[in-house]
Design a protein around this motif. Structure first.
Motif, PDB file in Angstrom:
ATOM      1  N   UNK A 139      80.629  68.811  74.183  1.00  0.00           N
ATOM      2  CA  UNK A 139      79.359  69.802  74.126  1.00  0.00           C
ATOM      3  C   UNK A 139      79.028  70.268  75.451  1.00  0.00           C
ATOM      4  N   UNK A 140      79.026  69.343  76.386  1.00  0.00           N
ATOM      5  CA  UNK A 140      78.457  69.905  77.717  1.00  0.00           C
ATOM      6  C   UNK A 140      79.534  70.622  78.604  1.00  0.00           C
ATOM      7  N   UNK A 141      80.835  70.360  78.051  1.00  0.00           N
ATOM      8  CA  UNK A 141      81.814  71.163  78.866  1.00  0.00           C
ATOM      9  C   UNK A 141      82.114  72.366  78.201  1.00  0.00           C
ATOM     10  N   UNK A 146      79.595  78.716  79.080  1.00  0.00           N
ATOM     11  CA  UNK A 146      78.431  79.792  78.729  1.00  0.00           C
ATOM     12  C   UNK A 146      77.103  79.912  79.870  1.00  0.00           C
ATOM     13  N   UNK A 147      77.505  79.137  80.944  1.00  0.00           N
ATOM     14  CA  UNK A 147      76.141  78.976  81.660  1.00  0.00           C
ATOM     15  C   UNK A 147      75.269  77.913  81.684  1.00  0.00           C
ATOM     16  N   UNK A 148      75.568  77.057  80.651  1.00  0.00           N
ATOM     17  CA  UNK A 148      74.874  75.813  80.084  1.00  0.00           C
ATOM     18  C   UNK A 148      75.204  74.625  80.700  1.00  0.00           C
ATOM     19  N   UNK A 149      74.926  74.348  81.871  1.00  0.00           N
ATOM     20  CA  UNK A 149      75.679  73.062  82.417  1.00  0.00           C
ATOM     21  C   UNK A 149      75.393  71.632  82.128  1.00  0.00           C
ATOM     22  N   UNK A 150      74.070  71.460  81.709  1.00  0.00           N
ATOM     23  CA  UNK A 150      73.455  70.368  81.659  1.00  0.00           C
ATOM     24  C   UNK A 150      73.926  69.117  82.398  1.00  0.00           C
ATOM     25  N   UNK A 151      75.000  68.295  81.950  1.00  0.00           N
ATOM     26  CA  UNK A 151      75.294  67.318  82.904  1.00  0.00           C
ATOM     27  C   UNK A 151      76.401  67.270  83.763  1.00  0.00           C
ATOM     28  N   UNK A 310      65.924  75.065  78.003  1.00  0.00           N
ATOM     29  CA  UNK A 310      65.422  75.529  79.459  1.00  0.00           C
ATOM     30  C   UNK A 310      66.292  76.440  80.106  1.00  0.00           C
ATOM     31  N   UNK A 311      67.698  76.411  79.926  1.00  0.00           N
ATOM     32  CA  UNK A 311      68.651  77.505  80.423  1.00  0.00           C
ATOM     33  C   UNK A 311      68.169  78.811  79.708  1.00  0.00           C
ATOM     34  N   UNK A 312      67.823  78.811  78.391  1.00  0.00           N
ATOM     35  CA  UNK A 312      67.771  80.190  77.854  1.00  0.00           C
ATOM     36  C   UNK A 312      66.162  80.550  77.742  1.00  0.00           C
ATOM     37  N   UNK A 435      74.340  89.090  75.090  1.00  0.00           N
ATOM     38  CA  UNK A 435      74.695  89.766  76.242  1.00  0.00           C
ATOM     39  C   UNK A 435      74.455  89.003  77.548  1.00  0.00           C
ATOM     40  N   UNK A 436      73.651  88.132  77.591  1.00  0.00           N
ATOM     41  CA  UNK A 436      73.360  87.213  78.791  1.00  0.00           C
ATOM     42  C   UNK A 436      74.575  86.057  78.644  1.00  0.00           C
ATOM     43  N   UNK A 437      74.801  85.797  77.568  1.00  0.00           N
ATOM     44  CA  UNK A 437      75.974  84.708  77.344  1.00  0.00           C
ATOM     45  C   UNK A 437      77.017  85.122  77.749  1.00  0.00           C
TER      46      UNK A 437
END
Length: 672
Positions: A139-141, A146-151, A310-312, A435-437
């Motif tokens: 999931x993290x990868x 899409x800009x959601x890096x998490x770990x 938090x990202x979005x 659009x952002x994604x």
């Protein structure tokens, strides 16, 4: 003066004279000087105090004035452009249509609020379906694309040891607050920020269906995981060590070292084909590998939900943006949220920046400004070479290498010669989140396409509409966007004292970055490579330690001091930049003349211009944020720090022993 240096000075003087005659000069008055202040006690306040006392920080901002805060009026300019194109009938597929539709989607708050957090529910359901550690990492990868890096934090960029080739890089990440120290400091301002951040995390869980008690419990758990990750992070000062943050290793070694990460699967998901990776901060990934099975999977799921939300938050309904702002208010002191138009203009500039930049340049930037700025850059480059020739602490062999690097610097001014396109970004006027994604996914693909290929030296890493400038050591280049080529930094029609003290200092600053404590470790081709003799480098290090020691004495708020080690590179560039700009100014007719303007000598106007370009007023909360995170000294010390070490400043304003800015000649810092 040698014959070569004399001829160089004559040539520069003639060139500057031609430019001076060619430009139509106008009278620019210097206003706001406070005669109640002694220039030798605090020159920044002598020039700016009247403005400082009357300036009002807009409620939606954390500061006002020049430098980074000029980006507030810049965003209003961009908003005007975007308002126009969003209401026009544009050719399908044109940049105007892309920009207009993207902006309109972000301004459609009725649709955004109606959707609530529906757009992010598929991501939250995907987290719920994670069955094991391998699924968590998958999931993290996937999110990273899409800009959601998490770990995970991945990028593609030059190899420090082979700067012509792009390689894969991994960096420390995983925390929601700006820096590791926010999790461990116990002073009252930081404790207040910690509390506000936990409250924000709890609000995210409440907004997605948890009751108050559960939301608070979840927030505490997530904060605890982040704190464990933060403990592995290097400090901002440790991140300045070039060699310690370069750890290129074979993928096979990395995979064996971190069995819980499943690196081969991660790279497959990311679409990365490589046999090696630079793991900049290895301790983070070592600890993450250990924590993955050590923390219950249910806890990790809560962490991923908080991180993803938090990202979005900026793309979801108003309550999410409000929750994020309540935290930001404590962190940076901002009183009210930015207007929606400003927020979306900023988002467009970040995600479609070179498309928007084309329209900005067309409306607000002239080719004459670009040409004149290049002339100043060339003049400062020659002045820098002359200074290197006269250094008393550097051997001839190192001087030759330094000049080779100086004249190999690539100069980028105004805007890119080759514009980036965004044709792969899918934009719908009613789907801001998507659009952002799409734009973030496009940025990831743009990065990935560079992997294993030669570095494109024409690429820019800021937008033309951003008030900034930078030196890129891996490319040995200096970059000055169109937005900084305006008052108070630059005015085509201003006298040379103001331009050389303004944009001239900025130009000299960026050039000196090629020779600060970090830049000095890169050669003329952008590779980390030692081009110094052992003795010269030891003397250089001793001089940079003087910079650390001096700036560490500057008190900003109460007992809060400038972090001399964190700001070393920028302070070195300021001290060098002012000196180089002054030498270049002295080669102009005004510079070697004595004619006063408004009662001020040319040298005085040069110094005054330096103080004008850093005219900034900030809220205390933001000033604390600045000290903790920004590698630059606060604006006051970007003026007073360099000038107190300059002989011409002492002469121009008759600085005497007993004045607070007086420094005896033997104690003044001179590196470049």
């Amino acid at each position: 003066m040698t014959k070569l240096v004399f001829l160089l000075a004559v040539a520069l003087s003639l060139a500057a004279c031609n430019n001076y005659v060619a430009a139509q000069k106008k009278h620019i008055a210097v206003e706001g000087i406070d005669p109640a202040k002694k220039p030798g006690d605090n020159f920044f306040l002598y020039i700016n105090n009247k403005w400082y006392d009357t300036a009002r920080i807009p409620p939606s901002q954390s500061g006002v004035g020049a430098y980074m805060f000029m980006n507030y009026p810049q965003r209003l300019r961009l908003q005007g452009i975007l308002d126009s194109v969003s209401k026009a009938t544009n050719t399908t597929g044109s940049i105007e249509q892309q920009l207009g539709d993207f902006y309109a989607s972000g301004m459609d708050t009725l649709t955004i609020d109606k959707r609530g957090y529906d757009p992010i529910k598929p991501m939250l359901r995907a987290i719920d379906s994670i069955a094991d550690v391998a699924g968590l990492v998958r999931f993290a990868a996937s999110g990273l694309k899409a800009g959601n890096g998490s770990i995970l934090s991945f990028s593609v960029g030059p190899d420090n040891k082979n700067s012509h080739l792009n390689i894969a890089h991994l960096y420390q990440t995983g925390i929601g607050m700006p820096d590791r120290d926010y999790y461990f400091k116990t002073d009252s301002p930081t404790v207040a920020i910690q509390a506000a951040y936990k409250k924000y995390l709890a609000a995210l869980f409440t907004l997605t269906g948890s009751n108050a008690a559960t939301a608070l419990s979840n927030a505490t758990l997530v904060y605890g995981i982040e704190k464990q990750l933060a403990a592995t992070h290097k400090t901002n000062i440790e991140l300045r060590d070039i060699n310690a943050n370069y750890n290129k290793m074979p993928v096979a070694v990395l995979a064996k070292k971190h069995p819980n990460m499943g690196w081969l699967n991660v790279l497959t998901i990311l679409g990365v084909t490589t046999d090696s990776i630079d793991v900049a901060q290895t301790a983070y990934y070592d600890q993450l590998n250990a924590l993955l099975p050590g923390i219950p999977l249910s806890d990790w799921k809560l962490y991923l939900k908080a991180s993803t939300l938090n990202v979005y938050t900026g793309e979801l309904s108003k309550p999410f943006g409000d929750a994020a702002f309540e935290y930001t208010k404590v962190l940076k002191g901002q009183a009210v949220q930015k207007a929606r138009g400003e927020q979306i203009a900023e988002a467009v500039d970040q995600l479609l920046g070179e498309a928007l930049g084309q329209l900005y340049v067309k409306k607000y930037f002239t080719e004459n400004a670009r040409k004149r700025a290049l002339e100043l850059v060339n003049n400062l480059q020659q002045a820098f070479a002359a200074r290197i020739n006269h250094l008393d602490w550097m051997s001839d062999s190192t001087k030759q290498k330094a000049k080779e690097k100086l004249f190999a610097i690539t100069k980028k001014i105004g805007y890119p010669d080759k514009w980036r396109t965004y044709k792969q970004v899918h934009i719908e006027r009613s789907s801001y989140f998507e659009n952002v994604v799409s734009a973030a996914s496009n940025d990831y693909r743009h990065q990935l396409e560079k992997l294993g290929k030669p570095v494109d030296r024409s690429e820019w890493f800021t937008t033309p509409s951003t008030v900034t400038a930078y030196y890129n050591p891996a490319a040995n280049e200096i970059v000055f966007p169109a937005a900084i080529l305006q008052s108070p930094y630059f005015d085509e029609a201003a006298d040379d004292a103001l331009n050389y003290g303004g944009i001239g200092m900025v130009i000299g600053h960026e050039m000196t970055h090629a020779f600060d404590d970090q830049g000095a470790q890169f050669d003329k081709d952008g590779n980390v490579s030692n081009w110094w003799t052992k003795g010269d480098y030891a003397r250089f290090k001793a001089k940079t330690q003087q910079v650390v020691d001096l700036y560490s004495t500057f008190t900003v708020l109460d007992t809060l001091h400038v972090k001399g080690a964190l700001t070393l590179g920028e302070n070195t560039a300021d001290v060098g930049g002012v000196s180089i700009a002054y030498d270049a100014f002295k080669l102009t007719p005004q510079g070697h003349g004595t004619t006063r303007i408004d009662g001020f000598t040319p040298d005085q106007r040069f110094c005054i211009s330096i103080a004008r370009i850093w005219r900034v007023k900030m809220k205390d909360a933001f000033l604390r944020y600045w000290i903790n995170n920004n590698p630059h000294s606060p604006p006051m010390w970007r003026v007073n720090g360099p000038l107190m070490n300059m002989p011409y400043f002492h002469q121009a304003f008759n600085i005497q022993p007993g004045d607070k800015m007086y420094v005896a000649e033997k104690d003044r810092i001179k590196i470049w």
